[in-house]
Structures are given as C-alpha cells and as structure tokens.
Design a protein around this motif. Structure first.
Motif, PDB file in Angstrom:
ATOM      1  N   ARG A 434       0.836  -1.204   0.000  1.00 16.26           N
ATOM      2  CA  ARG A 434       0.000   0.000   0.000  1.00 16.26           C
ATOM      3  C   ARG A 434       0.865   1.246   0.000  1.00 16.26           C
ATOM      4  O   ARG A 434       1.900   1.291   0.660  1.00 16.26           O
ATOM      5  N   HIS A 435       0.433   2.260  -0.758  1.00 17.83           N
ATOM      6  CA  HIS A 435       1.124   3.556  -0.743  1.00 17.83           C
ATOM      7  C   HIS A 435       0.676   4.294   0.516  1.00 17.83           C
ATOM      8  O   HIS A 435      -0.495   4.598   0.682  1.00 17.83           O
ATOM      9  N   VAL A 436       1.635   4.571   1.401  1.00 18.91           N
ATOM     10  CA  VAL A 436       1.335   5.202   2.688  1.00 18.91           C
ATOM     11  C   VAL A 436       2.049   6.547   2.768  1.00 18.91           C
ATOM     12  O   VAL A 436       3.226   6.666   2.422  1.00 18.91           O
ATOM     13  N   VAL A 437       1.314   7.552   3.232  1.00 18.76           N
ATOM     14  CA  VAL A 437       1.898   8.879   3.459  1.00 18.76           C
ATOM     15  C   VAL A 437       1.547   9.309   4.878  1.00 18.76           C
ATOM     16  O   VAL A 437       0.374   9.312   5.254  1.00 18.76           O
ATOM     17  N   LEU A 438       2.573   9.646   5.660  1.00 19.50           N
ATOM     18  CA  LEU A 438       2.353  10.153   7.014  1.00 19.50           C
ATOM     19  C   LEU A 438       2.571  11.668   7.025  1.00 19.50           C
ATOM     20  O   LEU A 438       3.497  12.168   6.390  1.00 19.50           O
ATOM     21  N   ILE A 439       1.718  12.373   7.732  1.00 22.73           N
ATOM     22  CA  ILE A 439       1.909  13.821   7.877  1.00 22.73           C
ATOM     23  C   ILE A 439       1.933  14.171   9.359  1.00 22.73           C
ATOM     24  O   ILE A 439       1.237  13.566  10.171  1.00 22.73           O
ATOM     25  N   ASP A 440       2.767  15.150   9.696  1.00 26.80           N
ATOM     26  CA  ASP A 440       2.908  15.568  11.090  1.00 26.80           C
ATOM     27  C   ASP A 440       3.621  16.910  11.095  1.00 26.80           C
ATOM     28  O   ASP A 440       4.399  17.216  10.184  1.00 26.80           O
ATOM     29  N   SER A 441       3.367  17.708  12.115  1.00 27.36           N
ATOM     30  CA  SER A 441       4.085  18.979  12.256  1.00 27.36           C
ATOM     31  C   SER A 441       5.327  18.821  13.122  1.00 27.36           C
ATOM     32  O   SER A 441       6.121  19.750  13.252  1.00 27.36           O
ATOM     33  N   ASN A 442       5.483  17.632  13.712  1.00 33.22           N
ATOM     34  CA  ASN A 442       6.637  17.341  14.550  1.00 33.22           C
ATOM     35  C   ASN A 442       7.785  16.817  13.676  1.00 33.22           C
ATOM     36  O   ASN A 442       7.714  15.711  13.134  1.00 33.22           O
ATOM     37  N   GLU A 443       8.838  17.627  13.531  1.00 34.75           N
ATOM     38  CA  GLU A 443       9.951  17.276  12.654  1.00 34.75           C
ATOM     39  C   GLU A 443      10.646  15.984  13.094  1.00 34.75           C
ATOM     40  O   GLU A 443      11.098  15.199  12.255  1.00 34.75           O
ATOM     41  N   ARG A 444      10.725  15.757  14.397  1.00 33.16           N
ATOM     42  CA  ARG A 444      11.389  14.547  14.895  1.00 33.16           C
ATOM     43  C   ARG A 444      10.638  13.297  14.454  1.00 33.16           C
ATOM     44  O   ARG A 444      11.247  12.315  14.032  1.00 33.16           O
ATOM     45  N   ASN A 445       9.300  13.341  14.556  1.00 33.55           N
ATOM     46  CA  ASN A 445       8.497  12.198  14.102  1.00 33.55           C
ATOM     47  C   ASN A 445       8.676  11.958  12.607  1.00 33.55           C
ATOM     48  O   ASN A 445       8.732  10.809  12.147  1.00 33.55           O
ATOM     49  N   ILE A 446       8.747  13.031  11.843  1.00 31.87           N
ATOM     50  CA  ILE A 446       8.924  12.912  10.388  1.00 31.87           C
ATOM     51  C   ILE A 446      10.279  12.274  10.068  1.00 31.87           C
ATOM     52  O   ILE A 446      10.382  11.392   9.209  1.00 31.87           O
ATOM     53  N   GLU A 447      11.323  12.706  10.773  1.00 33.18           N
ATOM     54  CA  GLU A 447      12.655  12.142  10.547  1.00 33.18           C
ATOM     55  C   GLU A 447      12.681  10.646  10.850  1.00 33.18           C
ATOM     56  O   GLU A 447      13.274   9.850  10.115  1.00 33.18           O
TER      57      GLU A 447
END
Length: 614
Positions: A434-447
């Motif tokens: 599955r194509h999954v995209v996560l979004i968050d405003s927390n840069e640490r979580n994104i990294e």
C-alpha cells in the motif's frame, strides 16, 4: 489607477474561477488579457484603443518606455526564486533516472526538434527557431497541478510530471537566455568567440551571485540579524538585489542567479524556510495574475493574425503529438513505466508562466533591435501555452481513462500523525503493497518515519498546501491517529472529501471509549482503545501479528477475546488476495470472512490454549 486596480481585481477573480472549476489559472488569465487587450481594440472600441494598454503610447498606458520590460523581468525573477526554493535534493534522489533523462535528453529532443520544425514551417532564422524551441521546453507545476489534482493516478506518474515541471523551468529559462544572448551579441553571424564569452559570464556570475547571497541571507536569518516582521520583505529585496547586480555584471544572468539562490536556500538549514515559502507563494500568485493579463493584453491584433494560418496548426500538432511523445518515450527507455503510463505522460505537457513571460521579454527586445522575424516569437509561444493548457485541462481525465491509467479505486492511505504507533502501522501497510503517506508537524516524528523509508511530509493540517500535492492522487483512505481528538475530527472532515474516497477513520475519544452507546462509525480499530492505549501497547509489544481465520464465527470469537485482552488490538482483515480491510470500532463493516483470511492485530501473539478453549 482604474487600469491598475482592474488588473489586480480581474487577476484574483480569474484565480478564484480557476480554483472553482479545477482548471489552471493561466487559462482564464490569458483569456481575460486577450479580451481587455487586442480583442477590445478590434471589436469594442471605435478608435482601436485597448481597455488596458500595458505600454504608454502617448495617450494611455501603464508603463513608459522599457517599464514593462523591467517589471516582467523582476516578476519572473521572484517566480523562479520561489520555484528554486521548492527543489530539495533529497526528493530529487527518489524520483529516479526517468526525471533526469526527461530534463536532459527530453529537453534536447524538444529543443532541436521544435527548432527544426519552426524553421521549416515558418521560415524563421535558425537562431529565432531555437529561441522558440528553448522557450517551449518548459512545462510547469503551476499548470500541471490543477490538471492532475482530481485525476486518480499511480504515484509514479504524478511524481514524474510534478518533478519534471519543477526542474525543467530553470533549465528552459537558461537555454532560452543563452540562445537570446547568441542572437543579441552576434546577430546572424553565428556562434562566435564573443558569444561564447558571454555564455561563460552568464554561468559564472549567475551561479556566483546566487550562491553567495543565498549563504549571506541564510546566515543573517539564522543569526537573528533580521527582525521577524522584516523577514519576508528583506528576503524579497535581496532577491531583487541579486537579480539586478547579476544583470549589471552579465546581461541575462539574473534569472540563473535567483534560481541558484532559491535552490541553495531551499536545501540549507534555514529555520524560517516554511514561512518564507508561504510568503513567496502568495506573492507569486499575485504576480502571475498581473503578469499574464499584462502580457496577453500587450499582444496586438496584428500579432494574432500572424497565427491565422494552417502553419500554426501544423506546428502545434507536431510539437504536441510527435515531439513530446518522442521525448518521453526515448527518455523512459529501460524504465519500469508501462506503455500506458508513457502515453499519458506524453499527453500531459502544458507550458506555463516561464515560457510566456520570457517569450514576451525577449520578443519585445528583439523587435526593438530590429531582428527579422522577431514578431513571431511572442504569439507563437502564447499559442503553444494556451493550446497545451486548454488541451490538457479538457482531456487529461478522459485520456487517463482511455489509456487505462485512471485508478478506479484509490488504495493509498494518508495517516495523520507520525507517532510510533503510526510509523508501525505505516511500515506494515507499506510492506503489504500500500502507498502510505504520514503527515505531522513534529519534525522529529517525520525524521523517524523517513528512517523507516516511509513517505512522510512535515506540514500543518490547517494549511492548504497538502491539497495541492498531486502525488497523493492515489490516496483513498484517511486515518487520523494523533493524540488530540479535535485534530483527528478536523483532519477527517478536511481531508475526507479529497483523500477519503473509500473511508475516513479516526481514533475514538476518551468519552466515546467509556460510553458503549456512543460508537462512531468512523472510529478506528476498537471502541475500547484510544491513542493512549495504542501507545502503551506499542511500547509493550511493538509488533504487528497475523493469524489465520476459518470463518466468520472464528473471527467473531477472536474479536471477543481482543475486547477483554489489553495486550491485543485488532487492526485489519487480510483477504485471500492480500487486500487489507480496515476494522472500525463500529465493527460491522466486514461481512464476509472465508478460510484463508487473516486477522491482523497489534500486540502479543494469541495464546494457543485460549484459542482452543474458545
């Protein structure tokens, strides 16, 4: 005063109409410009004057002398700088060799092919023919995005088209600048030593000024030498300074300088890059609105009559139906793209603001210099711009269905929140195709998500930037997994219509979890588990398990066990074809359970003795 106010009002109105009709803004903008310019002078005024005259003609006009030329130059420099800010090295690495070939080999094919055709059909000099072909190399994200926004496509197709449009803008602008410099320096005498020296000066001063001022501005911003309320205007004035200074040292090097400056800033460690981008995006929208109306209005009826010939149709057909497909197919040899996908990419190649703006810029300058045939440059490029945008805006969706790249069902999943729970779920879904995209405003979580090779976007859900991301066209599910119930509710309400075609889900709230009679249909996984429960279980048992199912009764028995076992939370049901079905807290959506199906759950393995007893 009335004309200036009218341009701004009409420009923003055109942007709103484009948003409402889901078409590129360039289309209504050019049509408005033609209406208030050459069409008005021919059909609506007795003395042949335009409603809006961009250049002062002794009676009326907005810009005296070379004023329009200077305004267009500065406006394009800001637009190209904003484009440079969006170019990220990390993202370029992931798009693969297809993009590289499209912006190199594909550009070369378009440049030489269109140049030869323009020379043979219209009899233009080789220099002017290649100036025309250099100008139409560029596509553009500002015109591609509205066209593809509502067409469900595979991520690969959207990515190729988006990044080609972003990366090819400065390349096309640079090629056009270099050809123009050859024409200006030596006229018809060809590629001489003087022209080559000018070429070197453009590269040298453009890259040097862009690189140097980018680092200087980044240093000033990061060291807090610029107050926050002056940040945007200081950045804007620096862009204009770089453009002008570079132009002083080497004619036509300013465009390259601002693109380099944008790229360096966009890839550096700049704390306020997002704020800078938002400001430049808003400014670019305003400038594009004004620019297109002015440029279209500046065209005279005599220029339009130059296009009133069969030669125009032949040139357009060859550029769109032969040269563009040749460039795409030759650039994608050996790639994983299918024939259908290549056909669709070949079909979608609208030209945008850079082509139209620089064509008007160079066309007017060459006319003043008395270059024979220069009167064809601006109307021919505008014809390609308007024709390709109109063609793609009206037929892209239908053509996607004809060639079979239109996704009948969007299977991608947008996960709001990139906490440990979301990353664990996202990784499982990704490994299951599955194509999954996560979004968050927390840069640490994104990294951390990117460390797992997950696609993750740092954004604020209250911003509208995500809505324009055409790479999310295959997303059909929304899962809100943050620890804030209000954000979860807001997320599925905001993104549900565009990204939740197959379902929008959120975690239950603490109040809903304690009230058995308040079980929302959009609740995720279990009515007994909120974000805190999921997080605690992920910390104890950070793994996702699968267990075979026999029938619906077996499934119901397992669900009953999960309702009492705090170390197991049901997530999905996987069918015989590997398809994953989200289990909602409502728990009535999955009707068919057959032998070979699997229950996917978070937590510890099921106790074998407990299962035998059940």
């Amino acid at each position: 005063m009335l004309a200036l106010a009218g341009i701004i009002i009409l420009g923003i109105l055109a942007q709103w109409v484009a948003w409402k009709l889901k078409i590129p803004a360039i289309l209504p903008l050019i049509l408005i410009g033609l209406l208030v310019g050459p069409i008005a002078s021919e059909f609506f005024t007795e003395d042949g004057t335009k409603w809006i005259e961009p250049i002062w003609n002794g009676k009326q006009g907005l810009f005296p002398g070379d004023g329009l030329y200077y305004f267009v130059s500065l406006a394009i420099s800001i637009i190209l700088f904003e484009g440079g800010l969006t170019l990220k090295r990390s993202e370029i690495k992931t798009v693969g060799p297809v993009i590289t070939k499209l912006i190199t080999l594909g550009s070369a094919i378009t440049f030489f092919g269109a140049g030869v055709v323009a020379h043979l059909i219209f009899g233009l000099s080789w220099e002017l023919s290649f100036l025309f072909s250099g100008l139409i190399i560029v596509t553009g994200p500002t015109v591609i995005t509205p066209i593809l926004r509502n067409i469900p496509l595979k991520k690969d197709i959207s990515t190729v088209l988006k990044w080609e449009g972003i990366l090819i803008d400065p390349i096309g602008a640079l090629v056009a600048v270099l050809v123009f410099e050859f024409i200006s320096v030596e006229g018809d005498s060809g590629f001489t030593q003087t022209a080559l020296i000018e070429f070197g000066k453009i590269i040298l001063f453009g890259t040097t000024f862009g690189f140097t001022f980018a680092h200087a501005l980044a240093f000033a911003i990061n060291k807090k030498l610029i107050p926050h309320y002056l940040l945007n205007v200081v950045s804007l004035s620096t862009v204009l300074l770089v453009f002008v200074e570079s132009e002083i040292f080497a004619h036509e090097s300013g465009l390259l300088a601002v693109v380099v400056m944008g790229m360096v800033l966009g890839n550096g460690k700049l704390e306020n890059i997002k704020e800078l981008l938002y400001f430049k995006e808003s400014l670019s929208v305003l400038l594009i609105s004004i620019l297109f109306i002015l440029l279209a209005a500046n065209i005279n009826i005599e220029d339009l009559m130059l296009l009133y010939t069969w030669k125009t149709a032949v040139l357009f057909a060859i550029v769109v139906f032969l040269i563009r497909p040749a460039a795409v197919f030759l650039s994608t040899i050996g790639s994983k793209l299918s024939i259908k996908e290549k056909l669709f990419i070949s079909w979608v190649g609208p030209r945008g603001i850079v082509a139209a703006g620089i064509a008007s810029l160079f066309g007017s300058k060459l006319l003043k210099e008395g270059v024979e045939g220069a009167e064809y440059i601006t109307p021919l490029v505008f014809m390609i711009v308007l024709g390709t945008v109109l063609l793609n805006a009206t037929t892209a969706r239908m053509f996607a269905k004809i060639v079979g790249v239109f996704l009948k069902k969007s299977e991608g999943i947008l996960i709001v929140g990139a906490s440990r729970v979301s990353r664990l779920l996202g990784h499982y879904l990704e490994t299951n195709g599955r194509h999954v995209v996560l979004i968050d405003s927390n840069e640490r979580n994104i990294e951390k998500a990117k460390e797992l090779d997950l696609e993750a976007i740092s954004t604020n859900i209250y911003s509208d930037t995500l809505m324009d991301n055409i790479e999310l066209n295959d997303v059909g599910y929304v899962m809100a997994l943050t620890g804030n119930p209000d954000i979860n509710k807001y997320a599925i309400n905001k993104f549900g219509e565009q990204f939740g075609e197959n379902g929008s889900f959120r975690l239950v709230t603490k109040e809903e979890m304690l009230d058995d009679n308040n079980n929302p249909k959009e609740g995720l996984f279990s009515h007994k588990d909120d974000f805190n429960v999921l997080t605690e279980l992920t910390n104890r048992h950070p793994s996702i398990q699968e267990i075979d199912l026999d029938n619906k009764e077996h499934y119901n028995n397992l669900i009953n066990i999960t309702n009492t076992d705090k170390d197991i939370i049901p997530l999905f049901v996987k069918d015989n074809e590997g398809e994953l079905h989200i289990i909602s807290s409502y728990n009535l959506d999955i009707e068919t359970i057959e032998e070979g199906y699997q229950l996917v759950y978070l937590g510890k393995p099921f106790d074998v003795e407990t299962l035998s007893d059940s």
